[in-house]
Design an enzyme around this catalytic site. Structure first.
Site, PDB file in Angstrom:
ATOM      1  N   GLU A 141     -13.242 -49.834  71.466  1.00 15.73           N
ATOM      2  CA  GLU A 141     -14.073 -50.339  70.367  1.00 15.73           C
ATOM      3  C   GLU A 141     -13.822 -49.538  69.105  1.00 15.73           C
ATOM      4  O   GLU A 141     -13.821 -50.079  67.993  1.00 15.73           O
ATOM      5  CB  GLU A 141     -15.552 -50.292  70.775  1.00 15.73           C
ATOM      6  CG  GLU A 141     -15.886 -51.394  71.787  1.00 15.73           C
ATOM      7  CD  GLU A 141     -17.079 -51.113  72.687  1.00 15.73           C
ATOM      8  OE1 GLU A 141     -17.331 -51.943  73.582  1.00 15.73           O
ATOM      9  OE2 GLU A 141     -17.748 -50.079  72.517  1.00 15.73           O
ATOM     10  N   LYS A 184     -23.084 -46.954  74.946  1.00 21.72           N
ATOM     11  CA  LYS A 184     -22.674 -47.542  73.665  1.00 21.72           C
ATOM     12  C   LYS A 184     -23.814 -47.423  72.643  1.00 21.72           C
ATOM     13  O   LYS A 184     -24.590 -46.472  72.692  1.00 21.72           O
ATOM     14  CB  LYS A 184     -22.176 -48.978  73.847  1.00 21.72           C
ATOM     15  CG  LYS A 184     -21.061 -49.046  74.904  1.00 21.72           C
ATOM     16  CD  LYS A 184     -20.353 -50.372  74.952  1.00 21.72           C
ATOM     17  CE  LYS A 184     -19.280 -50.340  76.036  1.00 21.72           C
ATOM     18  NZ  LYS A 184     -18.510 -51.587  76.068  1.00 21.72           N
ATOM     19  N   GLY A 193     -17.020 -55.899  78.581  1.00 15.87           N
ATOM     20  CA  GLY A 193     -18.158 -56.678  78.119  1.00 15.87           C
ATOM     21  C   GLY A 193     -17.959 -58.185  78.154  1.00 15.87           C
ATOM     22  O   GLY A 193     -18.769 -58.938  77.634  1.00 15.87           O
ATOM     23  N   ASN A 209     -21.363 -45.370  79.895  1.00 19.78           N
ATOM     24  CA  ASN A 209     -21.275 -45.420  78.438  1.00 19.78           C
ATOM     25  C   ASN A 209     -22.357 -46.373  77.921  1.00 19.78           C
ATOM     26  O   ASN A 209     -22.239 -47.582  78.056  1.00 19.78           O
ATOM     27  CB  ASN A 209     -19.879 -45.903  78.023  1.00 19.78           C
ATOM     28  CG  ASN A 209     -19.739 -46.057  76.521  1.00 19.78           C
ATOM     29  OD1 ASN A 209     -20.583 -45.633  75.747  1.00 19.78           O
ATOM     30  ND2 ASN A 209     -18.644 -46.682  76.097  1.00 19.78           N
ATOM     31  N   GLU A 234      -9.180 -48.908  80.528  1.00 19.88           N
ATOM     32  CA  GLU A 234     -10.108 -49.987  80.215  1.00 19.88           C
ATOM     33  C   GLU A 234      -9.358 -51.130  79.552  1.00 19.88           C
ATOM     34  O   GLU A 234      -9.110 -51.094  78.343  1.00 19.88           O
ATOM     35  CB  GLU A 234     -11.201 -49.484  79.260  1.00 19.88           C
ATOM     36  CG  GLU A 234     -12.047 -48.378  79.827  1.00 19.88           C
ATOM     37  CD  GLU A 234     -13.404 -48.313  79.134  1.00 19.88           C
ATOM     38  OE1 GLU A 234     -14.408 -48.579  79.799  1.00 19.88           O
ATOM     39  OE2 GLU A 234     -13.434 -48.031  77.929  1.00 19.88           O
ATOM     40  N   SER A 246     -16.263 -54.311  82.691  1.00 19.74           N
ATOM     41  CA  SER A 246     -17.154 -55.191  83.445  1.00 19.74           C
ATOM     42  C   SER A 246     -17.344 -54.764  84.902  1.00 19.74           C
ATOM     43  O   SER A 246     -17.378 -55.590  85.807  1.00 19.74           O
ATOM     44  CB  SER A 246     -16.678 -56.651  83.347  1.00 19.74           C
ATOM     45  OG  SER A 246     -16.715 -57.098  82.000  1.00 19.74           O
ATOM     46  N   HIS A 276     -12.112 -44.727  72.730  1.00 24.64           N
ATOM     47  CA  HIS A 276     -12.616 -45.991  73.285  1.00 24.64           C
ATOM     48  C   HIS A 276     -12.053 -47.161  72.484  1.00 24.64           C
ATOM     49  O   HIS A 276     -11.918 -47.077  71.262  1.00 24.64           O
ATOM     50  CB  HIS A 276     -14.150 -46.015  73.266  1.00 24.64           C
ATOM     51  CG  HIS A 276     -14.707 -47.130  74.090  1.00 24.64           C
ATOM     52  ND1 HIS A 276     -14.769 -48.422  73.642  1.00 24.64           N
ATOM     53  CD2 HIS A 276     -15.191 -47.149  75.364  1.00 24.64           C
ATOM     54  CE1 HIS A 276     -15.276 -49.201  74.600  1.00 24.64           C
ATOM     55  NE2 HIS A 276     -15.543 -48.438  75.654  1.00 24.64           N
TER      56      HIS A 276
END
Length: 253
Positions: free
Chosen positions: A98, A12, A172, A10, A166, A212, A96
């Site tokens: 985010e 992003k 991240g 991904n 996730e 990560s 996702h």
């Protein structure tokens, strides 16, 4: 039944045309196992999808990072599932964290998106995961079960779905779920599918880990029996993504 290892990258909201050319070159030159051992999907931003798809080695596929919840039309700024199909983009990432956090996408909205994308012939990487507060309060499984249930209520065929677990606190941040923490949630998710969908779907659906993932920690995670691959963020922009793809050859413990 054997679940084929799956590695998604991904990207992003990252990349320039020069950077994209470099990443694609690295991917094209990398020594990786054959496609019958590992399925590789990379997800650049929308604007780079056609160029990446045209330049990428044929055994690697591309994914969009999102798509709209229904047919296109008067939805400024959105991209429909139909458009992705028209471009020959086979995969899409949906739900996702985010987007759930920053854009307020609810479990139900994500469930609707997954169902619509599948109905148009796309394959879906559906993301679930808990925040740090939720993990610390002991509600991890409750949270990921609710997220998965919202999808399960809208679809009947799971053959084109990969679930990406996730943990939000690991994305991240450099914090990684330990292999045992990842295995625990993946096994619980598989149990949930077995009890709420079917044993067949539980056995065949790939549950991949994201948060990560790096070249340094991927082998230990890949060895876990219920970790069927990875959804990689930052490391998918770097040469170590090749090392992560190669962890497909690690035998499950």
């Amino acid at each position: 039944m054997g679940r084929k290892f799956f590695v998604g990258g991904n990207w992003k909201c990252n990349g320039t045309t020069d950077q994209v050319d470099k990443i694609v070159k690295t991917l094209n030159e990398g020594q990786v196992p054959s496609p019958d051992v590992v399925e590789v999907v990379v997800s650049p931003p929308y604007v780079f999808l056609p160029v990446v798809k045209s330049q990428l080695r044929p055994e690697f596929q591309v994914a969009a990072q999102n798509c709209w919840v229904k047919k296109g039309g008067a939805f400024t700024g959105e991209v429909s599932a139909e458009m992705l199909v028209n471009l020959g983009v086979p995969w899409v990432i949906l739900g996702h964290s985010e987007r759930r956090a920053l854009l307020g996408e609810s479990n139900e909205f994500v469930g609707d998106k997954v169902a619509y994308a599948l109905s148009q012939g796309l394959k879906v990487i559906a993301c679930v995961g808990e925040t740090l507060e939720q993990r610390e309060s002991g509600s991890t499984m409750e949270v990921v079960a609710a997220q998965t249930k919202a999808i399960a209520e809208k679809i009947n065929d799971w053959s084109n779905v990969v679930i990406a677990y996730e943990p939000v606190w690991a994305i991240g941040t450099g914090k990684v779920a330990t292999p045992d923490q990842a295995q625990e949630v993946h096994a619980s998710l598989r149990d949930w599918l077995k009890n709420n969908v079917s044993p067949e779907v539980a056995d065949s659906t790939r549950i991949i880990y994201g948060g990560s993932v790096t070249g340094a920690n991927c082998k230990e995670l890949a060895a876990k029996p219920d970790v069927d691959g990875f959804l990689v963020g930052g490391a998918s922009l770097k040469p170590e993504f090749i090392d992560i793809i190669n962890s497909a050859t690690v035998e499950s413990a």
